[in-house]
Structures are given as C-alpha cells and as structure tokens.
Design a protein around this motif. Structure first.
Motif, PDB file in Angstrom:
ATOM      1  N   ILE A 112       0.859  -1.217   0.083  1.00 41.93           N
ATOM      2  CA  ILE A 112       0.042   0.021  -0.024  1.00 41.93           C
ATOM      3  C   ILE A 112       0.970   1.262  -0.173  1.00 41.93           C
ATOM      4  O   ILE A 112       1.776   1.385   0.820  1.00 41.93           O
ATOM      5  CB  ILE A 112      -0.849  -0.136   1.216  1.00 41.93           C
ATOM      6  N   HIS A 164      -2.126  -1.278  -3.919  1.00 40.24           N
ATOM      7  CA  HIS A 164      -2.784  -0.120  -3.909  1.00 40.24           C
ATOM      8  C   HIS A 164      -2.320   1.121  -3.607  1.00 40.24           C
ATOM      9  O   HIS A 164      -1.266   1.154  -3.015  1.00 40.24           O
ATOM     10  CB  HIS A 164      -4.050  -0.398  -3.116  1.00 40.24           C
ATOM     11  N   LEU A 194      -7.615  -1.959   3.641  1.00 39.09           N
ATOM     12  CA  LEU A 194      -6.958  -2.525   2.666  1.00 39.09           C
ATOM     13  C   LEU A 194      -5.534  -3.510   2.885  1.00 39.09           C
ATOM     14  O   LEU A 194      -5.452  -4.592   2.229  1.00 39.09           O
ATOM     15  CB  LEU A 194      -5.938  -1.528   1.575  1.00 39.09           C
ATOM     16  N   SER A 205      -6.393  -5.988  -6.941  1.00 38.93           N
ATOM     17  CA  SER A 205      -5.097  -5.198  -7.015  1.00 38.93           C
ATOM     18  C   SER A 205      -5.203  -4.163  -8.056  1.00 38.93           C
ATOM     19  O   SER A 205      -6.058  -4.053  -9.007  1.00 38.93           O
ATOM     20  CB  SER A 205      -3.906  -5.987  -7.239  1.00 38.93           C
ATOM     21  N   GLY A 207      -5.754  -0.553  -7.184  1.00 41.47           N
ATOM     22  CA  GLY A 207      -6.810   0.382  -6.998  1.00 41.47           C
ATOM     23  C   GLY A 207      -6.016   1.849  -6.398  1.00 41.47           C
ATOM     24  O   GLY A 207      -5.069   1.817  -6.138  1.00 41.47           O
ATOM     25  N   TYR A 208      -7.001   2.988  -6.749  1.00 43.17           N
ATOM     26  CA  TYR A 208      -6.320   4.061  -6.080  1.00 43.17           C
ATOM     27  C   TYR A 208      -7.614   4.686  -5.422  1.00 43.17           C
ATOM     28  O   TYR A 208      -8.656   4.946  -5.840  1.00 43.17           O
ATOM     29  CB  TYR A 208      -6.047   5.127  -7.378  1.00 43.17           C
ATOM     30  N   TRP A 209      -7.365   4.749  -4.037  1.00 42.01           N
ATOM     31  CA  TRP A 209      -8.567   5.007  -3.228  1.00 42.01           C
ATOM     32  C   TRP A 209      -8.494   6.303  -2.369  1.00 42.01           C
ATOM     33  O   TRP A 209      -7.479   6.843  -2.039  1.00 42.01           O
ATOM     34  CB  TRP A 209      -8.506   3.889  -2.110  1.00 42.01           C
ATOM     35  N   LEU A 214     -12.933   3.968  -4.877  1.00 44.47           N
ATOM     36  CA  LEU A 214     -12.110   3.974  -5.843  1.00 44.47           C
ATOM     37  C   LEU A 214     -12.247   5.340  -6.855  1.00 44.47           C
ATOM     38  O   LEU A 214     -13.296   6.086  -6.958  1.00 44.47           O
ATOM     39  CB  LEU A 214     -12.380   2.952  -6.888  1.00 44.47           C
TER      40      LEU A 214
END
Length: 244
Positions: A112, A164, A194, A205, A207-209, A214
C-alpha cells in the motif's frame, strides 16, 4: 492476525495507522528516521510493536532498513506511508525509498502506497530527474504521480501481490498544516482496511482509493510505457531492478 510494516510511523497518519492496527490485534513494525525518534513511539513499542530505523533520504540507510525488515521476517503487508513535501529530498523519500524497499524487502502479500490527490498535477516527464536529490528536479505533485504510476506497475508485474495507492486527504498533520480541511480521523482508515480486509474490493489489486472509494487518476498512471520508463530509471539509479 497480520504482520504489517509502516514507514514514517512516529507521528501523523503513520502513527495513527500503527495504533489502529495494534488495537485490532495485528502485529506491527514501526519505522523511525533516527533512533532518537523512537521515543515518539514508546507507547506503541510498549504494546509490542517492533522497530526499524533509517533515514529514507539516504539510499544506504534505505538499503540497511530493508535488511532490518528482512531480519524481522516476512510481512503480510507493507504500508509505504512516509513522505516529505518540499526540498531536495522529495524524490528520494517519496519515490526512491518506496521503490528500493519494494525491490529489497521480502515480498509481502499486500503493498500500500500513500499517494495524494495532488498527483493529478504532476508531470509525466523523467527528463533531467535527479533521483539522488543533489538538486531539486521534481515537485511534490511529480513525486506522487511517479509513486502512483509505480503502484500500478507493481500491480501489473506482480499479479500474485495486491498493490494499492491511497489518497488520505489533506489533513492537519505536521506536513499538511493546521489549516488542512479534511478529517484526520479518517486519514488512516483506508490503508488499515486494505492491509487487512478479505473483502473482494480490498483483494482486487491496482486501485487508487480515497476514503474506501475508488477514484480516477492522472492518465499517465496506467500508461505502461511510462511505467516501464519509470522502472528503468529507478533501477539504473539504485542498481536494483524490480524482480519479475
């Protein structure tokens, strides 16, 4: 119970992340820039947190930090939280250190990386970049664009590892400033989720959170040619390639 390493965890979001994970029953390793800074996490080490020490602006200390982490044993997750906002160390701390630690620390199940909404204002241009920080060649926004693209590259190249990126918001930490408008109490929640959740979203796998939702990214983040150029540049600087 998961074993989780968090960089930059002596204050702010990193320390809040470590405290929450300990509260939830996980095993945590905290990171301090210097041994003197360990006093700031005495409350966490008294609860069983392990420690690693190293200045992320100094590449030899990053290499040693990776060795310290490996001596502790394999982690289930590594949260790359540490960052700096200004000065010549922006690229070494925000990009080179997470790259080198990713390449050198025994591969965890989950990775992360703390990004920022400011990555959308970054420049997808590596020409003239000085990764060593001997001169200032990249802004904070540039560094977070590079880091977010690196996250996407890891997700693509390592399909058995969950990777992520997280935007924690602009929150009132030492780096964010007292006037930052977002909620500090929420800034660590997404990365804790996460790192530990077995829910399908957390296990998917790439993602931009932002606050467990998202979000869209700068177009260069998912440009595979830019990702590969970035990986080649970082490998050349560090002498360590990202394993296939």
């Amino acid at each position: 119970m998961a074993r989780i390493l968090i960089t930059g965890s002596t204050d702010g979001i990193g320390k809040a992340t470590a405290a929450q994970l300990l509260d939830d029953g996980h095993q945590v390793a905290v990171h301090a820039r210097t041994a003197a800074r360990l006093q700031a996490v005495r409350d966490l080490t008294d609860r069983g947190a392990e420690v690693v020490v190293g200045d992320l602006a100094r590449i030899e200390e990053v290499r040693d930090l990776a060795e310290q982490a490996n001596r502790l044993g394999r982690f289930d997750a590594v949260i790359h939280n540490a960052a700096t906002m200004t000065g010549r160390t922006v690229l070494p701390v925000n990009v080179v250190a997470p790259y080198l630690l990713t390449a050198a620390v025994e591969r965890p199940a989950r990775l992360i990386y703390l990004s920022s909404g400011m990555h959308r204002g970054g420049r997808a241009d590596l020409a003239g970049i000085d990764w060593a920080g001997t001169r200032s060649t990249g802004s904070y926004s540039d560094s977070k664009l590079f880091l977010t693209a690196f996250t996407a590259a890891v997700a693509r190249r390592w399909p058995d590892t969950i990777a992520h990126a997280v935007d924690p918001g602009w929150v009132p930490t030492r780096m964010g400033g007292a006037g930052a408008p977002d909620d500090l109490d929420l800034a660590h929640v997404t990365q804790v989720w996460l790192a530990t959740s077995d829910g399908p979203e957390a296990l998917a796998s790439g993602g931009y959170w932002f606050h467990q939702r998202l979000q869209g990214t700068h177009p260069a983040v998912h440009d595979e040619r830019f990702q590969d150029e970035l990986l080649r540049s970082l490998a050349a600087h560090t002498g360590v390639g990202l394993a296939p």
